[in-house]
Design an enzyme around this catalytic site. Structure first.
Site: not given
Ligand code: AMP
Length: 283
Positions: A28, A145
């Protein structure tokens, strides 16, 4: 949030936005850094924390999804986030409990396969909440991401199809030293499961080696079915792991490819114990 965003707009302040469900990790925060690069030191970086109920099926982990607002806000401060937008369900879906909430945004093509096939109502929730968050934050750029490759493709499609005046940036996946993609859900893993969870990364590395190592891999390509069998064999070595799906797709259209060669995308979901992990990578 919207009142603040309109004021920024009148003042000509640039706004970069990172939507999340919280329980933040270095993945994040890499998106926060990318948003900062895009809007500059004078710009505003907004990070939202909202565990969106409409993207979870009733059988999924909505209630036990990890939450720690105090820790998240400390990480945000250290990472240079200017504003945390953390709405609640009553703000976001007023009237939903009483059946009054009735407007959703639906992408009809890219959402059909992969995660959409395993989680049929998931992307309707994602496109709806992202639209709503965009309308609150009014960003000029929003960073997603690559970890959620299909989600990024769907959001890009939605923004193009619906003329959102927002630039979508997709930032690379941040990984643990052993290759496991960082995810808030990794905290569900028991120690033995955590060790086996590297099978997603090892599968990708194995496929890349097959494709890039063989002369035919780079030209004629390899058969998806043969690669799938190799992956099944790797997963069979991990007693806690069970393959949900693995597909080889065009990185933009997400259509399955006939032959796996360099440039296509491998996308997979694996249950490790009860935890469902996803990952993807360029081949
Ligand atoms: P989430 O909190 O899981 O909904 O993720 C929020 C954002 O962070 C989304 O755009 C995800 O794709 C991105 N994201 C989650 N994990 C990762 C990671 N390991 N590397 C890069 N971006 C990430």
């Amino acid at each position: 949030m919207q009142r603040q965003a309109l004021q920024w707009r009148r003042q000509g302040v640039r706004v970069g936005f990172v939507p999340t469900m919280g329980y933040l990790h270095a993945g994040h925060l890499s998106l926060v850094a990318e948003a900062r690069r895009r809007v500059g030191p004078e710009g505003m970086v907004v990070l939202s924390i909202y565990v969106n109920p409409t993207q979870f099926a009733p059988t999924e982990d909505l209630a036990r999804y990890p939450r720690d607002f105090a820790r998240d806000s400390r990480l945000c401060r250290e990472a240079g986030v200017d504003v945390i937008f953390a709405p609640n369900d009553a703000d976001m879906y007023a009237g939903r409990e009483q059946g009054l909430y009735s407007t959703y945004v639906v992408e009809e093509t890219l959402t059909q396969g992969l995660e959409g096939a395993s989680r049929p109502t998931h992307f309707r929730g994602v496109t709806t909440v992202v639209t709503k968050l965009f309308n609150c934050v009014l960003p000029e750029v929003s960073v997603f991401g690559a970890k959620d490759w299909q989600q990024a493709a769907v959001v890009r499609r939605m923004v193009a199809d619906l003329q959102f005046p927002i630039r979508i940036v997709v930032a690379p996946t941040t990984r643990e030293p052993d290759g496991l993609a960082m995810s808030s859900r990794n905290r569900y893993l028991q120690p033995a499961e955590r060790a086996q969870a590297t099978v997603l990364w090892r599968s990708q590395a194995w496929v890349r080696k097959q494709v890039r190592g063989s002369g035919s891999g780079s030209t004629a390509g390899l058969r998806p079915e043969a690669l799938r069998q190799g992956i099944q064999a790797l997963i069979a070595e991990c007693p806690a792991a069970r393959l949900d799906y693995v597909e080889f797709v065009d990185p933009d259209t997400l259509r399955p490819v006939d032959r796996v060669r360099r440039g296509c995308r491998m996308v997979m979901a694996v249950f490790v114990g009860k935890t469902r992990l996803i990952d993807n990578g360029a081949i």
